[in-house]
Structure formats: C-alpha cells, structure tokens
Design a protein around this motif. Sequence first.
Motif, PDB file in Angstrom:
ATOM      1  N   TYR A 135       0.754  -1.182   0.000  1.00 26.58           N
ATOM      2  CA  TYR A 135       0.143  -0.111   0.047  1.00 26.58           C
ATOM      3  C   TYR A 135       1.079   1.127  -0.087  1.00 26.58           C
ATOM      4  O   TYR A 135       0.601   2.267  -0.949  1.00 26.58           O
ATOM      5  CB  TYR A 135      -0.729  -0.223   1.157  1.00 26.58           C
ATOM      6  N   TYR A 136       1.702   1.469   1.046  1.00 21.18           N
ATOM      7  CA  TYR A 136       2.789   2.357   1.029  1.00 21.18           C
ATOM      8  C   TYR A 136       3.629   2.641  -0.309  1.00 21.18           C
ATOM      9  O   TYR A 136       3.914   3.669  -0.665  1.00 21.18           O
ATOM     10  CB  TYR A 136       3.537   2.335   2.370  1.00 21.18           C
ATOM     11  N   ALA A 137       4.026   1.429  -0.918  1.00 25.04           N
ATOM     12  CA  ALA A 137       5.057   1.434  -2.169  1.00 25.04           C
ATOM     13  C   ALA A 137       3.871   1.996  -3.008  1.00 25.04           C
ATOM     14  O   ALA A 137       4.616   2.534  -3.877  1.00 25.04           O
ATOM     15  CB  ALA A 137       5.237   0.070  -2.328  1.00 25.04           C
ATOM     16  N   GLY A 138       2.758   1.874  -3.484  1.00 22.91           N
ATOM     17  CA  GLY A 138       1.913   2.383  -4.274  1.00 22.91           C
ATOM     18  C   GLY A 138       1.481   4.022  -4.165  1.00 22.91           C
ATOM     19  O   GLY A 138       1.461   4.603  -4.914  1.00 22.91           O
TER      20      GLY A 138
ATOM     21  N   ASP B 276       4.004   5.841  -2.458  1.00 21.24           N
ATOM     22  CA  ASP B 276       5.393   6.652  -2.592  1.00 21.24           C
ATOM     23  C   ASP B 276       6.311   5.997  -3.638  1.00 21.24           C
ATOM     24  O   ASP B 276       6.692   4.970  -3.384  1.00 21.24           O
ATOM     25  CB  ASP B 276       5.911   6.734  -1.097  1.00 21.24           C
ATOM     26  N   SER B 277       6.757   6.866  -4.616  1.00 21.58           N
ATOM     27  CA  SER B 277       7.651   6.327  -5.364  1.00 21.58           C
ATOM     28  C   SER B 277       8.937   5.702  -5.155  1.00 21.58           C
ATOM     29  O   SER B 277       9.614   4.807  -5.764  1.00 21.58           O
ATOM     30  CB  SER B 277       7.667   7.155  -6.943  1.00 21.58           C
ATOM     31  N   ARG B 278       9.425   6.184  -4.166  1.00 21.80           N
ATOM     32  CA  ARG B 278      10.563   5.974  -3.365  1.00 21.80           C
ATOM     33  C   ARG B 278      10.772   4.341  -3.000  1.00 21.80           C
ATOM     34  O   ARG B 278      11.581   3.781  -2.928  1.00 21.80           O
ATOM     35  CB  ARG B 278      11.003   6.518  -2.051  1.00 21.80           C
ATOM     36  N   PHE B 279       9.393   3.809  -2.574  1.00 24.22           N
ATOM     37  CA  PHE B 279       9.442   2.357  -2.251  1.00 24.22           C
ATOM     38  C   PHE B 279       8.809   1.655  -3.353  1.00 24.22           C
ATOM     39  O   PHE B 279       8.575   0.445  -2.910  1.00 24.22           O
ATOM     40  CB  PHE B 279       8.291   2.375  -1.138  1.00 24.22           C
ATOM     41  N   ARG B 280       8.710   2.111  -4.709  1.00 23.78           N
ATOM     42  CA  ARG B 280       7.910   1.382  -5.773  1.00 23.78           C
ATOM     43  C   ARG B 280       8.926  -0.037  -5.990  1.00 23.78           C
ATOM     44  O   ARG B 280       8.134  -0.890  -6.286  1.00 23.78           O
ATOM     45  CB  ARG B 280       7.962   2.317  -6.941  1.00 23.78           C
ATOM     46  N   THR B 281      10.031  -0.166  -5.773  1.00 24.88           N
ATOM     47  CA  THR B 281      10.838  -1.509  -5.901  1.00 24.88           C
ATOM     48  C   THR B 281      10.053  -2.629  -4.967  1.00 24.88           C
ATOM     49  O   THR B 281      10.403  -3.721  -5.566  1.00 24.88           O
ATOM     50  CB  THR B 281      12.245  -1.452  -5.413  1.00 24.88           C
ATOM     51  N   TYR B 282       9.536  -2.206  -3.871  1.00 21.88           N
ATOM     52  CA  TYR B 282       8.946  -3.305  -3.184  1.00 21.88           C
ATOM     53  C   TYR B 282       7.724  -4.011  -3.733  1.00 21.88           C
ATOM     54  O   TYR B 282       7.587  -5.317  -3.859  1.00 21.88           O
ATOM     55  CB  TYR B 282       8.106  -2.832  -1.868  1.00 21.88           C
TER      56      TYR B 282
ATOM     57  N   ASP C 160      18.179  -1.556  -0.097  1.00 21.90           N
ATOM     58  CA  ASP C 160      18.471  -0.191   0.575  1.00 21.90           C
ATOM     59  C   ASP C 160      18.143  -0.220   2.082  1.00 21.90           C
ATOM     60  O   ASP C 160      16.901   0.075   2.330  1.00 21.90           O
ATOM     61  CB  ASP C 160      17.869   0.917  -0.291  1.00 21.90           C
ATOM     62  N   GLY C 161      18.974  -0.373   2.929  1.00 20.21           N
ATOM     63  CA  GLY C 161      18.805  -0.244   4.471  1.00 20.21           C
ATOM     64  C   GLY C 161      17.956   0.765   4.732  1.00 20.21           C
ATOM     65  O   GLY C 161      16.872   0.656   5.638  1.00 20.21           O
ATOM     66  N   LYS C 162      18.100   1.907   4.661  1.00 25.02           N
ATOM     67  CA  LYS C 162      17.518   2.877   5.288  1.00 25.02           C
ATOM     68  C   LYS C 162      16.213   3.060   4.468  1.00 25.02           C
ATOM     69  O   LYS C 162      15.341   3.360   5.404  1.00 25.02           O
ATOM     70  CB  LYS C 162      18.235   4.412   4.723  1.00 25.02           C
ATOM     71  N   LEU C 163      15.951   3.018   3.459  1.00 26.15           N
ATOM     72  CA  LEU C 163      14.473   2.920   2.635  1.00 26.15           C
ATOM     73  C   LEU C 163      13.775   1.939   3.360  1.00 26.15           C
ATOM     74  O   LEU C 163      12.501   2.137   3.567  1.00 26.15           O
ATOM     75  CB  LEU C 163      14.661   2.753   1.279  1.00 26.15           C
ATOM     76  N   SER C 164      14.302   0.555   3.405  1.00 31.55           N
ATOM     77  CA  SER C 164      13.563  -0.516   4.032  1.00 31.55           C
ATOM     78  C   SER C 164      12.960   0.107   5.515  1.00 31.55           C
ATOM     79  O   SER C 164      12.323  -0.373   5.751  1.00 31.55           O
ATOM     80  CB  SER C 164      14.664  -1.819   3.878  1.00 31.55           C
ATOM     81  N   GLU C 165      13.748   0.266   6.148  1.00 32.64           N
ATOM     82  CA  GLU C 165      13.725   0.585   7.586  1.00 32.64           C
ATOM     83  C   GLU C 165      12.417   1.791   7.799  1.00 32.64           C
ATOM     84  O   GLU C 165      11.541   1.607   8.447  1.00 32.64           O
ATOM     85  CB  GLU C 165      14.784   1.026   8.344  1.00 32.64           C
TER      86      GLU C 165
ATOM     87  N   LEU D 242       6.320   2.383   8.446  1.00 35.67           N
ATOM     88  CA  LEU D 242       5.452   2.818   8.101  1.00 35.67           C
ATOM     89  C   LEU D 242       4.198   1.542   8.201  1.00 35.67           C
ATOM     90  O   LEU D 242       2.981   1.862   8.702  1.00 35.67           O
ATOM     91  CB  LEU D 242       5.153   3.303   6.754  1.00 35.67           C
ATOM     92  N   THR D 243       4.750   0.574   7.806  1.00 34.59           N
ATOM     93  CA  THR D 243       4.027  -0.832   7.996  1.00 34.59           C
ATOM     94  C   THR D 243       3.574  -1.180   9.328  1.00 34.59           C
ATOM     95  O   THR D 243       2.441  -1.613   9.527  1.00 34.59           O
ATOM     96  CB  THR D 243       4.800  -1.801   7.297  1.00 34.59           C
TER      97      THR D 243
END
Length: 318
Positions: A188-191, A193-199, A223-228, A233-234
């Motif tokens: 949901y959050y990846a959809g 925010d484009s920064r998380f789109r790789t999820y 990417d550890g920072k993006l993943s955290e 959020l999740t």
Amino acid sequence: MEYFPYNSIIISEDERFSNRPLVRKDKYRVHLLALGDVGSTLAIGLRLLGGDVISTLGVCDLREGVPQRWEFELNQIAAPDGGGFPDVEIVDAAHILDCDVFLFCASRFVPDTAVKSGDVRMAQYELNRPLAVSYARMAREKGFQGMFCVVSDPVDQLCRAVLSESQWLSVNQVRGFGLGVMNARARYYAGKDSRFRTYLADGRAFGPHGEGLVIANSVSHYDGKLSEELAELTKHANLQMRELGYKPYVAPALSSGALSVLACLRGEWHYSSVFMDGVFFGIRNRLTAGGCEVERLALPEELTARLRETTEELKKVE
C-alpha cells in the motif's frame, strides 16, 4: 551475498518437537474459533473464496447466539446460481478440533480505539497465551493430526507457546497467520510513494507481525535506510487506523487470514509464520508433499544481519 534460510524444507533439530508431516487433502474441513471482528470477517472471506479447498466451515463462539447468527448469515451468502460455496455449520467447543484445519481467532483482550500508541499486539500476550495453550493441550488429548493455525495476536509468540505446551503437535502442524497484512500494508505504501516502488517488484516482508518486523524494499537492490522507513510505516499502520477512530481488523482478517490460509491449503506461496531456529518466523513459504518449503533467497549481509537480530529478539519471549 548469502542464502537465508540455509535450508528450504523446515526440519526441527530440537528433539522436543516432532517433524510428523501433514496429510494433504483435496478439500479440508475447517473449524474457526471465535467470531469477533477478525473471526467473522475471516469467515466471510473463507465462505466467498474457499469453495475449491474447503469442504465445510465449522464456526464456534462461546457467546450465546453468536454462532447461530453467523451460521444464518454466512449460509445466505450465495451466487445467483447458488453454488460454489462451502457449507457453514455450528460446532460446539468440545468438538472444535474434530477437523483438518483449526483457526484460533480467540482473544481475551482486544484494545479499543482509545489505544493509539505502543505495541498493541504484545499487550495481548499475557491474556491470550493461556487461552491458546488450553487448546494446544486439547490437541494433545485428542491426538489432533491437523493444522493448528494461530490468527490471534501476537501471532508468532502464541505459535511458539502452542507448540511447546502441547507436547504433541509437530512443527509442521503449527503456523501463524499475521505477516500477510504486513506485506499488504508495505505494498500500500509502496503504491503511494515512488521511493518504495521497488517493493512491488521484488520486496519482501520477514519476521513477526509487529515489533521486529523486517521489510526489504528489494531483495536484488536492497537499501537499508529505505527499508527501515517502509518497515516503520508498515508496523504502525494499525495505529494510523486507530487515530481515525476504528479498529484495524478488516485488512488483517482478509490479507493475513482468508487469502493466506487459502493459499496455504492450495499449496501456493504465501506469507505465514513457520518454525525456524527455535522460533516462529514469518516468511514466504508453501505447503508441499515433502513438508513446509520456505523461500530460499540470496540476501546481502546487511539484511541477513537484521533477520538474525529479530530472530534473537523473538527467542527472548517466554
């Protein structure tokens, strides 16, 4: 890069726990205990979507009139031609384990909407553990051969209590259904925010349903920072729903519950918690004739270190 986990088929090396395999079937008799918000929504999902793998759905609740209500309601969910749905029956508590799949949805404590901070799931552990353990011991008394599925919070910790206290159930019989909604929330959050789109392409969720959750934004370009950031959020999406004044149960009941349970029974890849390294750990897996097969991935050291860390934290909960 290194592989996690090291083996693809779950085998317990702890002599306390059996590796007795599950008997696969074309269709399963499923019994569901407790028809609260989660249980009733889960039952709706199973009735609508489970006709191919569920022969009958038995419902049980200790509150007067509740199982009667849901037998009445669920059996009136029908397609225009009337076919394709499993029959729903009322089951009393004494026969709740006369089934192939037992769904434990009971809870002695569900925080109301006034609770808007902290780890809401772990707050339920002390009260829900004795209740789950009582059915684990019933499984021993009855020589239960089916699947004991924990849906109540905290999923992973309750699974461990059920396995250890039953002194009967095998590691293949117990699994928890809580991680499916964490994957859904990350998507949901990846959809959004484009920064998380790789999820959406090759991200993964690991570990417990709550604190300790590990989100990988991508297994190929981690990417550890993006993943955290995505993990935070999740993990706290449930609190965001509480801020709106509602209990967060619809998505968990369907994403972690109905959709994941049915994928499991069909032998499809799905998210659930299975026994690994002495704890129940959420990971993509599927049920095969040879046992529980977990997804074996080549992961960067930074990510495997996070997974080891959350495993050690799970071991601390008695």
